[in-house]
Design a protein around this motif. Structure first.
Motif, PDB file in Angstrom:
ATOM      1  N   LEU A   1      89.161  62.683  82.182  1.00  0.00           N
ATOM      2  CA  LEU A   1      90.101  62.685  83.314  1.00  0.00           C
ATOM      3  C   LEU A   1      90.210  61.302  83.931  1.00  0.00           C
ATOM      4  N   PHE A   2      89.080  60.619  84.055  1.00  0.00           N
ATOM      5  CA  PHE A   2      89.081  59.280  84.646  1.00  0.00           C
ATOM      6  C   PHE A   2      89.964  58.339  83.833  1.00  0.00           C
ATOM      7  N   PHE A   3      89.755  58.291  82.532  1.00  0.00           N
ATOM      8  CA  PHE A   3      90.518  57.338  81.722  1.00  0.00           C
ATOM      9  C   PHE A   3      91.997  57.700  81.654  1.00  0.00           C
ATOM     10  N   ARG A   4      92.339  58.984  81.666  1.00  0.00           N
ATOM     11  CA  ARG A   4      93.757  59.347  81.619  1.00  0.00           C
ATOM     12  C   ARG A   4      94.446  59.051  82.953  1.00  0.00           C
ATOM     13  N   SER A   5      93.644  58.812  84.007  1.00  0.00           N
ATOM     14  CA  SER A   5      94.208  58.545  85.329  1.00  0.00           C
ATOM     15  C   SER A   5      94.414  57.060  85.594  1.00  0.00           C
ATOM     16  N   LEU A   6      93.918  56.190  84.697  1.00  0.00           N
ATOM     17  CA  LEU A   6      94.029  54.750  84.928  1.00  0.00           C
ATOM     18  C   LEU A   6      95.411  54.233  84.551  1.00  0.00           C
ATOM     19  N   GLY A   7      95.725  53.048  85.058  1.00  0.00           N
ATOM     20  CA  GLY A   7      96.954  52.365  84.670  1.00  0.00           C
ATOM     21  C   GLY A   7      98.215  52.970  85.241  1.00  0.00           C
ATOM     22  N   ARG A   8      98.092  53.741  86.291  1.00  0.00           N
ATOM     23  CA  ARG A   8      99.251  54.370  86.899  1.00  0.00           C
ATOM     24  C   ARG A   8      99.449  53.842  88.325  1.00  0.00           C
TER      25      ARG A   8
END
Length: 466
Positions: free
Chosen positions: A103-110
């Motif tokens: 979840l953490f990595f899919r939430s980055l860069g946004r």
């Protein structure tokens, strides 16, 4: 908190309501998901309800009806030795399974990240031994040199509990195999592999599965730079897989057992000196021998890995060296508790297997060794090369008598409890001796975790001062 987007209006279940599970519930709710939680422990469910979390009985006949994803806490097995029944039910129902790291990595860069001139970066550290110290050391170096840094994951705060990183900031994660084996997204900017020794083999179905769990940090998306310890065959294999050519400096090889050579980027420690080579030229050298917070070859390996990671972030060797010298170490990891009448008392309660205990034994001479607990497969036979450093062993816990048999002619005494072991070791120690807690065993026979075991040792030592 890091809000988790992508599940707006969808039901996401979280299994396991400890630190990471509660953080995942809050982060999913903040991102707009309908987040529900479950734990087989009534006490954990009560704590979650007191915190305002919605519960859903995942063991009920319709437990996964309408659930779009299951988020599993690290300690819950999903494959070996047998899958948790709720995880098995989710997989049977076709519900995708993930964890908080994914979840953490899919939430980055946004969002805000897209508008930053210097977007935050993520350094992720895995391996069998030394990953906590390496992650903490990277965080310490960054903080000492003025770079905003947060430490999270298996150490520090829960990964979804940290503050949204600001421009130029760095998130340093310590990741266990339990965390890397299941995460659906693993995209750090810099990934660090310290070493590999047998551990958690029942959870991973053997050594191959254990290595495969670690390797996912490097294979699932690929970091911009990889720092890899090459003192074991698995590390050498991983380094070979990551490099496109011998001179590929997206890879930094690290060693404390060999003087590395070649045209690539190399960091190694020999006889207490850290050396950096790049493109066939020596760049830096640091004397590690007198750094109190980094005793022994195993800590020199941690220093090499942290040096390499922070060099990859653009820090200078001089600034890194100054920060290394101010590092005081971590509790329960070669922690100097006290020196009383010329006798040092060192807490390495984190040495929960024979390999990590061996590294602790190599760091000192004239050792009064406190060992034992809930022994692991393989026992302590591999420690034979280091037992010449042991003046006497004081054995505690469930495996005390098994350890006594393995020690054979090495002076030893079955003490049973920490209180008795510390008292006996202190009464027999001479100036220049080191009383070392390095159990080579898990703590669960007498303590809830290795921290509580180490705290007990510290408390007993402090009582000696009166």
């Amino acid at each position: 908190m890091i809000p988790v987007p992508g599940f707006e209006g969808r039901r996401v279940a979280v299994l396991g309501l400890g630190r990471s599970g509660l953080a995942a519930l809050r982060a999913l709710s903040a991102g707009g998901a309908e987040a529900v939680g479950w734990d087989d422990s009534p006490e954990s469910r009560d704590r979650a309800q007191d915190a305002g979390m919605e519960l859903r009985d995942l063991g009920a006949r319709d437990g996964f009806e309408g659930v779009d994803r299951l988020i599993v806490s690290p300690g819950i097995p999903h494959l070996y030795p047998t899958p948790n029944r709720h995880v098995a039910a989710a997989m049977a129902a076709g519900v995708p399974v993930d964890n908080d790291i994914g979840l953490f990595f899919r939430s980055l860069g946004r969002g805000e990240w897209l508008r930053m001139d210097q977007p935050p970066r993520v350094v992720a550290v895995t391996g069998s031994n030394g990953k906590s110290t390496t992650a903490a050391l990277i965080h310490h170096i960054l903080t000492e040199t003025g770079r905003p840094s947060q430490l999270a994951g298996n150490i520090g705060r829960g990964v979804l509990d940290i503050d949204p990183p600001q421009e130029g900031g760095v998130v340093v994660l310590e990741l266990s195999s339990y965390q890397t084996e299941l995460a659906r997204a693993l995209t750090p900017d810099i990934a660090v592999f310290t070493n590999l020794t047998p551990d958690h083999l029942d959870r991973h179905g053997g050594m191959g599965g254990y290595f495969a769990a670690k390797r996912r940090l490097f294979s699932e998306g690929g970091p911009d730079r990889a720092v890899i310890g090459v003192d074991e065959p698995e590390g050498r294999f991983l380094a070979n897989q990551m490099a496109e050519a011998p001179e590929d400096d997206r890879l930094i090889r690290v060693s404390v057992e060999a003087k590395l050579s070649g045209p690539g980027w190399l960091v190694y420690a020999r006889k207490g000196f850290l050396t950096e080579w790049r493109k066939g030229r020596q760049i830096a050298s640091i004397d590690l021998r007198d750094i109190a917070g980094l005793p022994g070859a195993h800590n020199h390996q941690n220093a090499c890995a942290a040096f390499a990671a922070t060099r990859a972030l653009g820090l200078s060797p001089r600034d890194i060296e100054a920060a290394l010298n101010s590092f005081s170490g971590l509790p329960h990891r070669s922690q100097l508790v006290a020196e009383i009448d010329g006798v040092r008392f060192v807490n390495d309660s984190k040495a929960t297997n024979a390999d990590s205990a061996g590294k602790a034994l190599q760091a000192f001479d004239r050792i009064r060794w406190i060992a034992g607990g809930l022994g692991k497969d393989g026992g302590i036979g591999s420690l034979a090369p280091y037992l010449g450093r042991v003046s006497k062993a004081y054995l505690i816990g469930h495996s005390a008598r098994d350890f006594a048999l393995a020690l054979a002619d090495v002076p030893h005494e079955v003490c049973g409890t920490m209180s008795e072991a510390v008292a006996r070791a202190a009464s027999e120690a001479l100036p220049g001796d080191t009383v070392l807690l390095a159990p080579a065993a898990a703590s669960f026979d007498q303590y809830p975790d290795f921290e509580k075991r180490g705290d007990d040792f510290v408390d007993r030592v402090r009582l000696l001062r009166g």
